[in-house]
Enzyme design. Structure first.
Site, mmCIF file in Angstrom:
data_model
loop_
_atom_site.group_PDB
_atom_site.id
_atom_site.type_symbol
_atom_site.label_atom_id
_atom_site.label_comp_id
_atom_site.label_asym_id
_atom_site.label_seq_id
_atom_site.Cartn_x
_atom_site.Cartn_y
_atom_site.Cartn_z
ATOM 1 N N GLY A 11 -27.299 94.070 81.920
ATOM 2 C CA GLY A 11 -26.855 93.223 80.809
ATOM 3 C C GLY A 11 -26.368 91.887 81.356
ATOM 4 N N ARG A 14 -26.211 87.777 79.238
ATOM 5 C CA ARG A 14 -25.343 87.376 78.110
ATOM 6 C C ARG A 14 -23.900 87.766 78.411
ATOM 7 N NH1 ARG A 14 -25.309 89.131 73.156
ATOM 8 N NH2 ARG A 14 -26.358 91.139 73.330
ATOM 9 N N VAL A 63 -31.266 100.423 79.996
ATOM 10 C CA VAL A 63 -30.482 101.298 80.881
ATOM 11 C C VAL A 63 -30.378 102.734 80.360
ATOM 12 C CG1 VAL A 63 -29.141 99.404 81.916
ATOM 13 C CG2 VAL A 63 -28.207 100.666 79.947
ATOM 14 N N ASN A 89 -22.726 96.839 83.720
ATOM 15 C CA ASN A 89 -22.035 96.068 82.674
ATOM 16 C C ASN A 89 -22.629 96.277 81.282
ATOM 17 O OD1 ASN A 89 -20.630 93.460 81.525
ATOM 18 N ND2 ASN A 89 -22.843 93.131 81.262
ATOM 19 N N SER A 141 -13.266 99.777 79.724
ATOM 20 C CA SER A 141 -12.562 99.026 78.676
ATOM 21 C C SER A 141 -11.157 99.594 78.510
ATOM 22 C CB SER A 141 -13.307 99.179 77.350
ATOM 23 O OG SER A 141 -12.490 98.759 76.274
ATOM 24 N N TYR A 154 -17.327 104.783 71.481
ATOM 25 C CA TYR A 154 -17.160 103.766 72.526
ATOM 26 C C TYR A 154 -16.077 104.181 73.510
ATOM 27 C CZ TYR A 154 -16.453 99.032 74.428
ATOM 28 O OH TYR A 154 -16.331 97.935 75.248
ATOM 29 N N ALA A 156 -14.943 107.189 74.140
ATOM 30 C CA ALA A 156 -15.385 108.337 74.954
ATOM 31 C C ALA A 156 -16.301 107.855 76.079
ATOM 32 C CB ALA A 156 -16.104 109.358 74.081
ATOM 33 N N LYS A 158 -16.336 104.908 77.519
ATOM 34 C CA LYS A 158 -15.609 104.105 78.504
ATOM 35 C C LYS A 158 -14.636 104.956 79.323
ATOM 36 C CE LYS A 158 -17.599 100.184 77.675
ATOM 37 N NZ LYS A 158 -18.398 99.511 78.715
ATOM 38 N N ILE A 187 -12.099 90.331 75.032
ATOM 39 C CA ILE A 187 -12.711 89.184 75.700
ATOM 40 C C ILE A 187 -13.618 88.462 74.703
ATOM 41 C CG2 ILE A 187 -14.105 88.466 77.697
ATOM 42 C CD1 ILE A 187 -11.488 89.999 78.453
HETATM 43 P P1 NDP Z 1 -22.381 91.431 74.742
HETATM 44 O O1 NDP Z 1 -22.731 92.136 73.498
HETATM 45 O O2 NDP Z 1 -22.108 89.972 74.740
HETATM 46 O O3 NDP Z 1 -23.482 91.747 75.875
HETATM 47 C C1 NDP Z 1 -23.899 93.054 76.123
HETATM 48 C C2 NDP Z 1 -24.976 93.026 77.181
HETATM 49 O O4 NDP Z 1 -25.429 94.364 77.416
HETATM 50 C C3 NDP Z 1 -26.181 92.218 76.759
HETATM 51 O O5 NDP Z 1 -26.658 91.485 77.850
HETATM 52 C C4 NDP Z 1 -27.168 93.290 76.345
HETATM 53 O O6 NDP Z 1 -28.508 92.903 76.513
HETATM 54 C C5 NDP Z 1 -26.840 94.394 77.332
HETATM 55 N N1 NDP Z 1 -27.353 95.682 76.868
HETATM 56 C C6 NDP Z 1 -27.000 96.375 75.763
HETATM 57 N N2 NDP Z 1 -27.720 97.502 75.686
HETATM 58 C C7 NDP Z 1 -28.552 97.520 76.750
HETATM 59 C C8 NDP Z 1 -29.528 98.430 77.224
HETATM 60 N N3 NDP Z 1 -29.823 99.570 76.566
HETATM 61 N N4 NDP Z 1 -30.199 98.142 78.357
HETATM 62 C C9 NDP Z 1 -29.924 96.999 79.038
HETATM 63 N N5 NDP Z 1 -29.017 96.108 78.634
HETATM 64 C C10 NDP Z 1 -28.330 96.356 77.503
HETATM 65 O O7 NDP Z 1 -21.102 92.210 75.292
HETATM 66 P P2 NDP Z 1 -19.976 91.796 76.340
HETATM 67 O O8 NDP Z 1 -20.465 90.798 77.295
HETATM 68 O O9 NDP Z 1 -18.755 91.549 75.584
HETATM 69 O O10 NDP Z 1 -19.784 93.202 77.083
HETATM 70 C C11 NDP Z 1 -20.197 93.477 78.409
HETATM 71 C C12 NDP Z 1 -19.524 94.775 78.854
HETATM 72 O O11 NDP Z 1 -18.110 94.609 78.809
HETATM 73 C C13 NDP Z 1 -19.851 95.976 77.947
HETATM 74 O O12 NDP Z 1 -19.969 97.124 78.744
HETATM 75 C C14 NDP Z 1 -18.628 96.067 77.064
HETATM 76 O O13 NDP Z 1 -18.451 97.357 76.578
HETATM 77 C C15 NDP Z 1 -17.550 95.660 78.030
HETATM 78 N N6 NDP Z 1 -16.303 95.209 77.398
HETATM 79 C C16 NDP Z 1 -16.286 94.113 76.555
HETATM 80 C C17 NDP Z 1 -15.103 93.729 75.965
HETATM 81 C C18 NDP Z 1 -15.011 92.554 75.055
HETATM 82 O O14 NDP Z 1 -13.930 92.361 74.473
HETATM 83 N N7 NDP Z 1 -16.043 91.742 74.879
HETATM 84 C C19 NDP Z 1 -13.857 94.466 76.229
HETATM 85 C C20 NDP Z 1 -13.995 95.566 77.109
HETATM 86 C C21 NDP Z 1 -15.179 95.914 77.677
HETATM 87 P P3 NDP Z 1 -29.508 92.850 75.231
HETATM 88 O O15 NDP Z 1 -28.954 91.826 74.321
HETATM 89 O O16 NDP Z 1 -30.807 92.482 75.837
HETATM 90 O O17 NDP Z 1 -29.479 94.218 74.654
#
Ligand code: NDP
Length: 245
Positions: A11, A14, A63, A89, A141, A154, A156, A158, A187
Protein backbone atom coordinates in the site's frame (compact mmCIF):
# COMPACT_ATOMS: atom_id res chain seq x y z
CA UNK A 1 28.04 6.17 1.34
CA UNK A 2 27.56 2.40 1.57
CA UNK A 3 25.33 0.18 -0.54
CA UNK A 4 21.71 1.32 -0.66
CA UNK A 5 19.17 -0.77 1.20
CA UNK A 6 15.87 -1.94 -0.27
CA UNK A 7 12.43 -1.46 1.29
CA UNK A 8 9.19 -3.07 0.13
CA UNK A 9 6.15 -1.14 1.33
CA UNK A 10 2.67 -2.56 0.82
CA UNK A 11 0.00 0.00 0.00
CA UNK A 12 2.98 2.22 -0.76
CA UNK A 13 1.49 4.69 -3.22
CA UNK A 14 -1.07 6.45 -1.01
CA UNK A 15 -1.46 7.83 2.50
CA UNK A 16 0.90 6.64 5.22
CA UNK A 17 2.53 4.04 2.92
CA UNK A 18 3.52 6.66 0.36
CA UNK A 19 4.97 8.88 3.07
CA UNK A 20 6.97 5.90 4.41
CA UNK A 21 8.30 5.32 0.87
CA UNK A 22 9.34 8.99 0.55
CA UNK A 23 10.94 9.11 4.01
CA UNK A 24 12.95 5.92 3.40
CA UNK A 25 14.00 7.16 -0.07
CA UNK A 26 15.39 10.31 1.61
CA UNK A 27 17.35 8.07 3.98
CA UNK A 28 19.32 5.73 1.77
CA UNK A 29 16.71 3.21 0.65
CA UNK A 30 15.68 2.09 -2.82
CA UNK A 31 11.92 1.69 -2.91
CA UNK A 32 9.60 -1.08 -4.04
CA UNK A 33 6.11 0.36 -3.61
CA UNK A 34 3.22 -2.08 -3.81
CA UNK A 35 -0.16 -0.92 -5.04
CA UNK A 36 -3.45 -2.61 -5.75
CA UNK A 37 -5.01 0.10 -7.93
CA UNK A 38 -2.94 2.50 -10.06
CA UNK A 39 -3.16 6.17 -9.03
CA UNK A 40 -2.57 9.28 -11.18
CA UNK A 41 0.33 10.58 -9.13
CA UNK A 42 2.57 7.50 -9.37
CA UNK A 43 4.69 9.16 -12.12
CA UNK A 44 5.19 12.18 -9.88
CA UNK A 45 6.06 9.93 -6.93
CA UNK A 46 8.67 8.12 -9.04
CA UNK A 47 10.23 11.46 -10.05
CA UNK A 48 10.40 12.65 -6.45
CA UNK A 49 12.03 9.41 -5.31
CA UNK A 50 14.56 9.53 -8.13
CA UNK A 51 15.37 13.13 -7.21
CA UNK A 52 16.50 11.73 -3.86
CA UNK A 53 18.94 9.49 -5.76
CA UNK A 54 16.89 6.40 -4.99
CA UNK A 55 15.37 3.82 -7.32
CA UNK A 56 11.60 3.47 -7.42
CA UNK A 57 9.88 0.29 -8.56
CA UNK A 58 6.12 -0.22 -8.50
CA UNK A 59 4.71 -3.70 -8.01
CA UNK A 60 1.05 -4.61 -8.29
CA UNK A 61 -0.46 -7.16 -5.90
CA UNK A 62 -3.52 -7.77 -3.77
CA UNK A 63 -2.07 -8.60 -0.35
CA UNK A 64 -5.13 -10.68 0.48
CA UNK A 65 -4.10 -13.09 -2.29
CA UNK A 66 -1.37 -15.56 -1.27
CA UNK A 67 -0.08 -16.30 -4.79
CA UNK A 68 -0.14 -12.65 -5.75
CA UNK A 69 2.16 -11.94 -2.75
CA UNK A 70 4.52 -14.74 -3.79
CA UNK A 71 4.85 -13.18 -7.21
CA UNK A 72 5.34 -9.71 -5.74
CA UNK A 73 8.19 -10.79 -3.47
CA UNK A 74 9.88 -12.77 -6.26
CA UNK A 75 9.59 -9.79 -8.63
CA UNK A 76 11.17 -7.41 -6.10
CA UNK A 77 13.94 -9.90 -5.26
CA UNK A 78 14.68 -10.18 -8.98
CA UNK A 79 14.62 -6.41 -9.51
CA UNK A 80 16.79 -5.40 -6.53
CA UNK A 81 18.48 -8.66 -5.45
CA UNK A 82 17.22 -8.32 -1.87
CA UNK A 83 14.60 -6.93 0.50
CA UNK A 84 16.19 -5.43 3.62
CA UNK A 85 13.01 -3.97 5.06
CA UNK A 86 9.40 -5.06 4.64
CA UNK A 87 6.70 -2.64 5.76
CA UNK A 88 3.26 -4.26 5.99
CA UNK A 89 1.13 -1.15 5.67
CA UNK A 90 -1.76 -2.05 3.34
CA UNK A 91 -5.04 -1.85 5.20
CA UNK A 92 -8.75 -1.20 4.90
CA UNK A 93 -11.73 -0.41 7.12
CA UNK A 94 -15.34 -1.56 6.79
CA UNK A 95 -16.86 -0.09 9.92
CA UNK A 96 -20.21 -0.96 11.43
CA UNK A 97 -21.77 -1.99 14.71
CA UNK A 98 -21.80 -5.77 15.13
CA UNK A 99 -25.59 -5.92 14.89
CA UNK A 100 -25.30 -4.64 11.34
CA UNK A 101 -21.90 -5.99 10.31
CA UNK A 102 -22.04 -8.49 7.47
CA UNK A 103 -19.89 -11.58 7.55
CA UNK A 104 -18.15 -10.46 4.37
CA UNK A 105 -17.24 -7.11 5.94
CA UNK A 106 -15.63 -8.88 8.88
CA UNK A 107 -13.77 -11.31 6.65
CA UNK A 108 -12.60 -8.72 4.11
CA UNK A 109 -10.90 -6.61 6.78
CA UNK A 110 -9.21 -9.64 8.38
CA UNK A 111 -8.13 -10.88 4.93
CA UNK A 112 -6.41 -7.66 3.90
CA UNK A 113 -5.04 -6.41 7.22
CA UNK A 114 -4.07 -9.60 9.05
CA UNK A 115 -3.89 -12.39 6.47
CA UNK A 116 -2.28 -9.87 4.08
CA UNK A 117 0.48 -9.23 6.63
CA UNK A 118 1.03 -13.00 6.90
CA UNK A 119 0.97 -13.50 3.11
CA UNK A 120 3.71 -11.00 2.31
CA UNK A 121 5.84 -11.88 5.34
CA UNK A 122 5.59 -15.60 4.60
CA UNK A 123 7.17 -15.09 1.18
CA UNK A 124 9.77 -12.50 2.22
CA UNK A 125 11.07 -14.29 5.33
CA UNK A 126 12.94 -17.19 3.61
CA UNK A 127 15.13 -14.65 1.78
CA UNK A 128 15.80 -12.74 5.01
CA UNK A 129 16.59 -16.00 6.87
CA UNK A 130 19.11 -16.93 4.19
CA UNK A 131 20.80 -13.52 4.46
CA UNK A 132 20.72 -13.50 8.27
CA UNK A 133 19.35 -9.98 8.16
CA UNK A 134 16.09 -8.11 7.82
CA UNK A 135 13.55 -5.80 9.35
CA UNK A 136 9.79 -6.26 9.32
CA UNK A 137 7.61 -3.35 10.40
CA UNK A 138 3.88 -3.96 10.69
CA UNK A 139 1.38 -1.12 10.81
CA UNK A 140 -1.13 -1.84 13.56
CA UNK A 141 -3.37 0.80 15.18
CA UNK A 142 -4.31 2.19 18.60
CA UNK A 143 -7.66 0.58 17.91
CA UNK A 144 -5.93 -2.82 18.07
CA UNK A 145 -4.85 -1.99 21.63
CA UNK A 146 -7.79 -0.02 23.05
CA UNK A 147 -10.73 -1.14 20.87
CA UNK A 148 -13.32 1.13 19.27
CA UNK A 149 -17.10 0.72 18.96
CA UNK A 150 -18.01 0.07 15.32
CA UNK A 151 -14.66 -1.48 14.47
CA UNK A 152 -14.73 -5.07 15.78
CA UNK A 153 -13.33 -6.32 12.46
CA UNK A 154 -10.60 -3.68 12.16
CA UNK A 155 -9.63 -3.85 15.80
CA UNK A 156 -9.41 -7.67 15.71
CA UNK A 157 -7.17 -7.46 12.63
CA UNK A 158 -4.89 -4.85 14.24
CA UNK A 159 -4.69 -6.72 17.57
CA UNK A 160 -3.87 -9.84 15.52
CA UNK A 161 -0.99 -7.98 13.91
CA UNK A 162 0.45 -7.27 17.36
CA UNK A 163 0.37 -10.96 18.35
CA UNK A 164 1.85 -11.89 14.99
CA UNK A 165 4.64 -9.33 15.45
CA UNK A 166 5.58 -10.50 18.94
CA UNK A 167 5.61 -14.20 18.01
CA UNK A 168 7.54 -13.72 14.79
CA UNK A 169 10.09 -11.53 16.59
CA UNK A 170 10.85 -14.48 18.91
CA UNK A 171 11.00 -16.96 16.02
CA UNK A 172 13.46 -15.10 13.84
CA UNK A 173 15.64 -13.13 16.28
CA UNK A 174 18.41 -15.75 16.05
CA UNK A 175 18.67 -14.93 12.33
CA UNK A 176 19.14 -11.24 13.05
CA UNK A 177 15.68 -10.33 11.77
CA UNK A 178 13.93 -7.64 13.82
CA UNK A 179 10.14 -7.48 13.83
CA UNK A 180 8.22 -4.54 15.29
CA UNK A 181 4.86 -2.85 14.99
CA UNK A 182 3.81 0.78 14.85
CA UNK A 183 0.40 1.71 16.24
CA UNK A 184 -0.74 5.05 14.84
CA UNK A 185 -3.58 7.00 16.39
CA UNK A 186 -5.70 9.26 14.17
CA UNK A 187 -3.70 10.24 11.13
CA UNK A 188 -4.81 12.65 8.42
CA UNK A 189 -5.24 10.42 5.30
CA UNK A 190 -8.04 9.31 2.94
CA UNK A 191 -8.95 6.70 5.57
CA UNK A 192 -9.90 9.39 8.11
CA UNK A 193 -11.08 12.08 5.64
CA UNK A 194 -14.42 10.30 5.47
CA UNK A 195 -15.16 11.05 9.15
CA UNK A 196 -17.64 13.85 9.86
CA UNK A 197 -16.55 17.01 11.72
CA UNK A 198 -18.66 15.83 14.63
CA UNK A 199 -16.82 12.53 14.89
CA UNK A 200 -13.48 14.32 14.49
CA UNK A 201 -14.30 16.70 17.37
CA UNK A 202 -15.08 13.66 19.53
CA UNK A 203 -11.75 12.12 18.56
CA UNK A 204 -9.74 15.27 19.33
CA UNK A 205 -11.22 15.22 22.83
CA UNK A 206 -9.44 11.87 23.38
CA UNK A 207 -6.07 13.08 22.09
CA UNK A 208 -3.87 14.93 24.62
CA UNK A 209 -2.09 16.71 21.75
CA UNK A 210 -5.55 17.82 20.46
CA UNK A 211 -4.86 17.22 16.78
CA UNK A 212 -4.55 14.49 14.18
CA UNK A 213 -1.10 13.22 13.34
CA UNK A 214 0.45 13.52 9.89
CA UNK A 215 1.60 10.60 7.75
CA UNK A 216 5.13 11.91 8.06
CA UNK A 217 5.00 11.65 11.85
CA UNK A 218 4.33 7.93 11.40
CA UNK A 219 6.89 7.57 8.60
CA UNK A 220 9.68 8.99 10.80
CA UNK A 221 9.08 6.26 13.39
CA UNK A 222 9.14 3.60 10.66
CA UNK A 223 12.44 5.09 9.47
CA UNK A 224 13.80 4.71 13.02
CA UNK A 225 12.74 1.04 13.15
CA UNK A 226 14.22 0.44 9.68
CA UNK A 227 17.54 2.12 10.47
CA UNK A 228 20.75 1.73 12.42
CA UNK A 229 19.50 3.42 15.62
CA UNK A 230 17.15 0.57 16.57
CA UNK A 231 19.37 -2.55 16.34
CA UNK A 232 18.41 -3.81 19.85
CA UNK A 233 14.63 -3.38 19.50
CA UNK A 234 12.40 -6.29 18.49
CA UNK A 235 8.89 -7.53 19.30
CA UNK A 236 7.77 -4.03 20.29
CA UNK A 237 4.78 -1.85 19.51
CA UNK A 238 5.52 1.87 19.19
CA UNK A 239 2.46 4.08 19.63
CA UNK A 240 2.36 7.21 17.47
CA UNK A 241 -0.88 8.64 18.74
CA UNK A 242 -0.43 12.09 20.32
CA UNK A 243 -0.73 10.54 23.77
CA UNK A 244 -4.05 8.71 23.28
CA UNK A 245 -2.83 5.52 24.96
P1 NDP B 1 -5.33 4.79 2.94
O1 NDP B 1 -6.72 4.33 2.77
O2 NDP B 1 -4.96 6.19 2.65
O3 NDP B 1 -4.34 3.81 2.14
C1 NDP B 1 -4.44 2.42 2.26
C2 NDP B 1 -3.43 1.78 1.35
O4 NDP B 1 -3.55 0.36 1.45
C3 NDP B 1 -3.64 2.14 -0.10
O5 NDP B 1 -2.40 2.35 -0.72
C4 NDP B 1 -4.33 0.91 -0.65
O6 NDP B 1 -4.09 0.70 -2.02
C5 NDP B 1 -3.66 -0.19 0.15
N1 NDP B 1 -4.45 -1.42 0.11
C6 NDP B 1 -5.69 -1.63 0.60
N2 NDP B 1 -6.07 -2.89 0.35
C7 NDP B 1 -5.06 -3.49 -0.32
C8 NDP B 1 -4.85 -4.79 -0.85
N3 NDP B 1 -5.78 -5.75 -0.75
N4 NDP B 1 -3.69 -5.06 -1.48
C9 NDP B 1 -2.73 -4.10 -1.59
N5 NDP B 1 -2.88 -2.86 -1.12
C10 NDP B 1 -4.02 -2.55 -0.49
O7 NDP B 1 -4.99 4.45 4.46
P2 NDP B 1 -3.85 4.99 5.44
O8 NDP B 1 -2.68 5.46 4.70
O9 NDP B 1 -4.50 5.86 6.41
O10 NDP B 1 -3.50 3.63 6.20
C11 NDP B 1 -2.29 2.90 6.04
C12 NDP B 1 -2.19 1.89 7.18
O11 NDP B 1 -2.17 2.59 8.42
C13 NDP B 1 -3.38 0.92 7.25
O12 NDP B 1 -2.91 -0.35 7.64
C14 NDP B 1 -4.24 1.52 8.34
O13 NDP B 1 -5.04 0.55 8.94
C15 NDP B 1 -3.19 2.06 9.27
N6 NDP B 1 -3.67 3.09 10.20
C16 NDP B 1 -4.20 4.28 9.73
C17 NDP B 1 -4.65 5.21 10.63
C18 NDP B 1 -5.22 6.52 10.20
O14 NDP B 1 -5.72 7.25 11.08
N7 NDP B 1 -5.20 6.89 8.93
C19 NDP B 1 -4.57 4.97 12.08
C20 NDP B 1 -4.01 3.72 12.44
C21 NDP B 1 -3.56 2.82 11.52
P3 NDP B 1 -5.33 0.68 -3.08
O15 NDP B 1 -5.93 2.03 -3.02
O16 NDP B 1 -4.66 0.37 -4.36
O17 NDP B 1 -6.24 -0.38 -2.59
Amino acid sequence: MGERKVALITGGTRGIGKEIAMELARNGFDIAANYRTKTDDMDEMQKQIETEGARCFFVQADVANFDSCKQMVETVEKEFGKIDVLVNNAGITKDGLIMRMKQEDFEAVIDVNLVGTFNVTKHAIPYMMKRHSGRIINISSVVGIAGNAGQTNYSASKAGIIGFTKSLAKEVASRNILVNAVAPGFIDTDMTKVLSDNVKEGIYAQIPLKRMGSSNEVAKVVKFLAGEDSTYITGQVLNVDGGMI
